[in-house]
Design an enzyme around this catalytic site. Sequence first.
Site, PDB file in Angstrom:
ATOM      1  N   ASP A   1       0.811  -1.216   0.000  1.00  0.00           N
ATOM      2  CA  ASP A   1       0.000   0.000   0.000  1.00  0.00           C
ATOM      3  C   ASP A   1       0.846   1.269   0.000  1.00  0.00           C
ATOM      4  O   ASP A   1       0.446   2.286  -0.578  1.00  0.00           O
ATOM      5  CB  ASP A   1      -0.990   0.000   1.172  1.00  0.00           C
ATOM      6  CG  ASP A   1      -0.322  -0.223   2.519  1.00  0.00           C
ATOM      7  OD1 ASP A   1       0.823  -0.712   2.552  1.00  0.00           O
ATOM      8  OD2 ASP A   1      -0.965   0.091   3.539  1.00  0.00           O
TER       9      ASP A   1
ATOM     10  N   GLU B   1       9.115 -11.015  -2.261  1.00  0.00           N
ATOM     11  CA  GLU B   1      10.187 -10.023  -2.316  1.00  0.00           C
ATOM     12  C   GLU B   1      11.577 -10.659  -2.415  1.00  0.00           C
ATOM     13  O   GLU B   1      12.475 -10.103  -3.054  1.00  0.00           O
ATOM     14  CB  GLU B   1      10.122  -9.107  -1.096  1.00  0.00           C
ATOM     15  CG  GLU B   1       8.909  -8.203  -1.055  1.00  0.00           C
ATOM     16  CD  GLU B   1       7.685  -8.836  -0.433  1.00  0.00           C
ATOM     17  OE1 GLU B   1       6.649  -8.153  -0.326  1.00  0.00           O
ATOM     18  OE2 GLU B   1       7.765 -10.041  -0.045  1.00  0.00           O
TER      19      GLU B   1
ATOM     20  N   HIS C   1       1.492   0.308  10.458  1.00  0.00           N
ATOM     21  CA  HIS C   1       1.559  -1.115  10.127  1.00  0.00           C
ATOM     22  C   HIS C   1       2.815  -1.421   9.302  1.00  0.00           C
ATOM     23  O   HIS C   1       3.377  -0.548   8.656  1.00  0.00           O
ATOM     24  CB  HIS C   1       0.306  -1.550   9.363  1.00  0.00           C
ATOM     25  CG  HIS C   1       0.134  -0.908   8.022  1.00  0.00           C
ATOM     26  ND1 HIS C   1      -0.315   0.387   7.855  1.00  0.00           N
ATOM     27  CD2 HIS C   1       0.350  -1.384   6.768  1.00  0.00           C
ATOM     28  CE1 HIS C   1      -0.381   0.677   6.564  1.00  0.00           C
ATOM     29  NE2 HIS C   1       0.027  -0.380   5.882  1.00  0.00           N
ATOM     30  N   HIS C   2       3.218  -2.638   9.342  1.00  0.00           N
ATOM     31  CA  HIS C   2       4.464  -3.151   8.755  1.00  0.00           C
ATOM     32  C   HIS C   2       5.699  -2.698   9.541  1.00  0.00           C
ATOM     33  O   HIS C   2       6.825  -2.993   9.136  1.00  0.00           O
ATOM     34  CB  HIS C   2       4.635  -2.764   7.278  1.00  0.00           C
ATOM     35  CG  HIS C   2       3.609  -3.340   6.369  1.00  0.00           C
ATOM     36  ND1 HIS C   2       2.927  -4.493   6.648  1.00  0.00           N
ATOM     37  CD2 HIS C   2       3.157  -2.916   5.149  1.00  0.00           C
ATOM     38  CE1 HIS C   2       2.084  -4.765   5.650  1.00  0.00           C
ATOM     39  NE2 HIS C   2       2.190  -3.821   4.746  1.00  0.00           N
TER      40      HIS C   2
ATOM     41  N   GLY D   1      26.135 -18.166  -1.744  1.00  0.00           N
ATOM     42  CA  GLY D   1      25.705 -19.553  -1.650  1.00  0.00           C
ATOM     43  C   GLY D   1      24.296 -19.744  -1.126  1.00  0.00           C
ATOM     44  O   GLY D   1      24.029 -20.709  -0.401  1.00  0.00           O
TER      45      GLY D   1
ATOM     46  N   ASP E   1      16.537 -30.263  -7.196  1.00  0.00           N
ATOM     47  CA  ASP E   1      15.167 -30.324  -6.688  1.00  0.00           C
ATOM     48  C   ASP E   1      15.042 -29.662  -5.319  1.00  0.00           C
ATOM     49  O   ASP E   1      14.005 -29.074  -4.999  1.00  0.00           O
ATOM     50  CB  ASP E   1      14.661 -31.769  -6.650  1.00  0.00           C
ATOM     51  CG  ASP E   1      15.581 -32.719  -5.890  1.00  0.00           C
ATOM     52  OD1 ASP E   1      16.718 -32.327  -5.552  1.00  0.00           O
ATOM     53  OD2 ASP E   1      15.170 -33.864  -5.641  1.00  0.00           O
TER      54      ASP E   1
ATOM     55  N   ASN F   1      17.405 -35.513  -7.561  1.00  0.00           N
ATOM     56  CA  ASN F   1      18.155 -36.555  -6.855  1.00  0.00           C
ATOM     57  C   ASN F   1      17.662 -36.714  -5.422  1.00  0.00           C
ATOM     58  O   ASN F   1      18.402 -37.136  -4.539  1.00  0.00           O
ATOM     59  CB  ASN F   1      19.667 -36.284  -6.903  1.00  0.00           C
ATOM     60  CG  ASN F   1      20.017 -34.863  -6.495  1.00  0.00           C
ATOM     61  OD1 ASN F   1      19.196 -34.149  -5.924  1.00  0.00           O
ATOM     62  ND2 ASN F   1      21.239 -34.451  -6.800  1.00  0.00           N
TER      63      ASN F   1
ATOM     64  N   GLY G   1      16.648 -34.747  -2.795  1.00  0.00           N
ATOM     65  CA  GLY G   1      17.131 -34.082  -1.588  1.00  0.00           C
ATOM     66  C   GLY G   1      18.368 -33.257  -1.806  1.00  0.00           C
ATOM     67  O   GLY G   1      18.759 -32.951  -2.931  1.00  0.00           O
TER      68      GLY G   1
ATOM     69  N   GLU H   1      24.671 -31.480   0.640  1.00  0.00           N
ATOM     70  CA  GLU H   1      24.731 -31.620   2.091  1.00  0.00           C
ATOM     71  C   GLU H   1      24.968 -33.084   2.492  1.00  0.00           C
ATOM     72  O   GLU H   1      25.670 -33.362   3.464  1.00  0.00           O
ATOM     73  CB  GLU H   1      23.440 -31.114   2.724  1.00  0.00           C
ATOM     74  CG  GLU H   1      23.005 -29.724   2.284  1.00  0.00           C
ATOM     75  CD  GLU H   1      23.942 -28.623   2.743  1.00  0.00           C
ATOM     76  OE1 GLU H   1      24.953 -28.920   3.410  1.00  0.00           O
ATOM     77  OE2 GLU H   1      23.683 -27.461   2.414  1.00  0.00           O
TER      78      GLU H   1
END
Length: 536
Positions: A25, A48, A111-112, A398, A425, A452, A454, A458
Amino acid sequence: MKIGDYLLSELAGRGVRHLFGVPGDYSLPFLDQVLAHPDVEWVGNCNELNAGYAADGYARIAGLAAISLTYGVGELSAINAVAGAYAERVPVVVLGSLPARRALDAGRVVHHGLGDADWRRVIRAYGEVTAAQTVLTPDNAVVELTRALDIAVTERRPVYVGLPADVPTVELPTAAPALAEIHGLTSAPGELAAFASAAERLVKAAKRPVVLVGHELARLGLAAEIERLATGLPVAMTAIGKGQIDEQAVDWIGTYLGPASPDGVRETVEQSDCVLALGTIFSDTETAGFSAALPESAMIVVRPENATVAGKPFGPVAAADALHALAELLGTRDSAVRPTKTRVYEDGPLTQNPLWTEVTASIRPGDIVVLDQGTASFGMLDYRMPSGVSYLAGTLWGSIGYSLPAALGAAVAAPDRRVVLLIGDGSLQLTAQELSTIARVGANVTIVLVNNNGYTIERAINGPHAVYNDINHWDHAALVRALCGPDVPMTPVRTIGELRSALDGDGFRVIEAHTQPLDLPTRLDVFVSAVKAAQG
């Protein structure tokens, strides 16, 4: 002219033809001006954070980008993307829409906000990840906007420009104020001469010089100067420097990752008697967890604002001046560009190494290649890019999920070029909403989605079977239909031959490449092993 129209015209004059963001707004009066402006087009995003990533991708291609964010909630949602742009020297103009001046001046709780009247909290937060911050008023708009834009372009960093809701529709004062001049960094003559003298002793005695390219100097527009300086010398790149210069224009030997480097690259760099490190920052990513054995006594390091020779610092020394001095010392040499050989795989089940070989073979001169952090970024390190390819990867920051919105931004910046997006993915699940924006704007994006099951990068680091590296399995074909409609091709591939056939084409399409959860590209496997060895 009203302040909002002036702002948009100044952005357009610097090459910004699109504005990313999410409406709020406080920003609506300004966005009405955007819709009416002849040279700037609104590109709405799903959130955003995605808008920030898209602006980053746009700026890496167009040279400058802008995002419109509403006060508080919108600004903080995007701050991660802006921090990444700061880390990697990408100029993004953050237009933060604030409450109207009467509310700010009266100290009202709005607000915000955070439940108090301190409306500068978010601006202070942006002070940590932008090179300049300002809030426009009718009296300072010309001077402050010019200052912020000049800093963004000169330093190649994001800047924050606050727009109180009622300011964009106010007319500019008739009398133009004097503008302060913004100059790029200049070298101190004594320091530049001392640097050149110290470098001369090292360069002239060198028998095995090598160039090591990082990302910083190319971000400053010095890629052509690096290519000329490197003529006739072996050229390695850091992981962050990958693709920052034309790899076909130099004697490219591969990516330097300390002990995780390909065969021959580590020896060439670490046994050199003169390493010209241009725009390198030697982070843990560039050095495999700081396990590199770079010979400091043989190092000439050029950064944007300073330089060192054998560990001795010189500054201020502008990078362009340092490169010119080194080119003079090196003199003219014949080109020694060697062709690279790529393994050709027979058809069979698709695994990581042939996946990246086939993807590289499909890339054309002039394409824009966008990679997410993970198997894609490591899988492509060993492959030489064709001439004219732009290579976008958020390697230093990263932040996974970066690449999908960044590909949107790059495609909007260069609609006549094909964008090839390489994403896993796991990364897709962070920013998948922007698939719908790519479809809406009709961008020419080929997505190679590596399924793959996941977070494979990691898993390689820790917990190969740990639940925290698992993700919920998505029906990607259904997802593409839901977000993009029935006309976007979605091709699953499980063999090398199927991938090879699917890569031949143009237009927005998704190729889902299935590989195994613990299948790693060679460079990632070696990198993780080197880091673990360095950590004991």
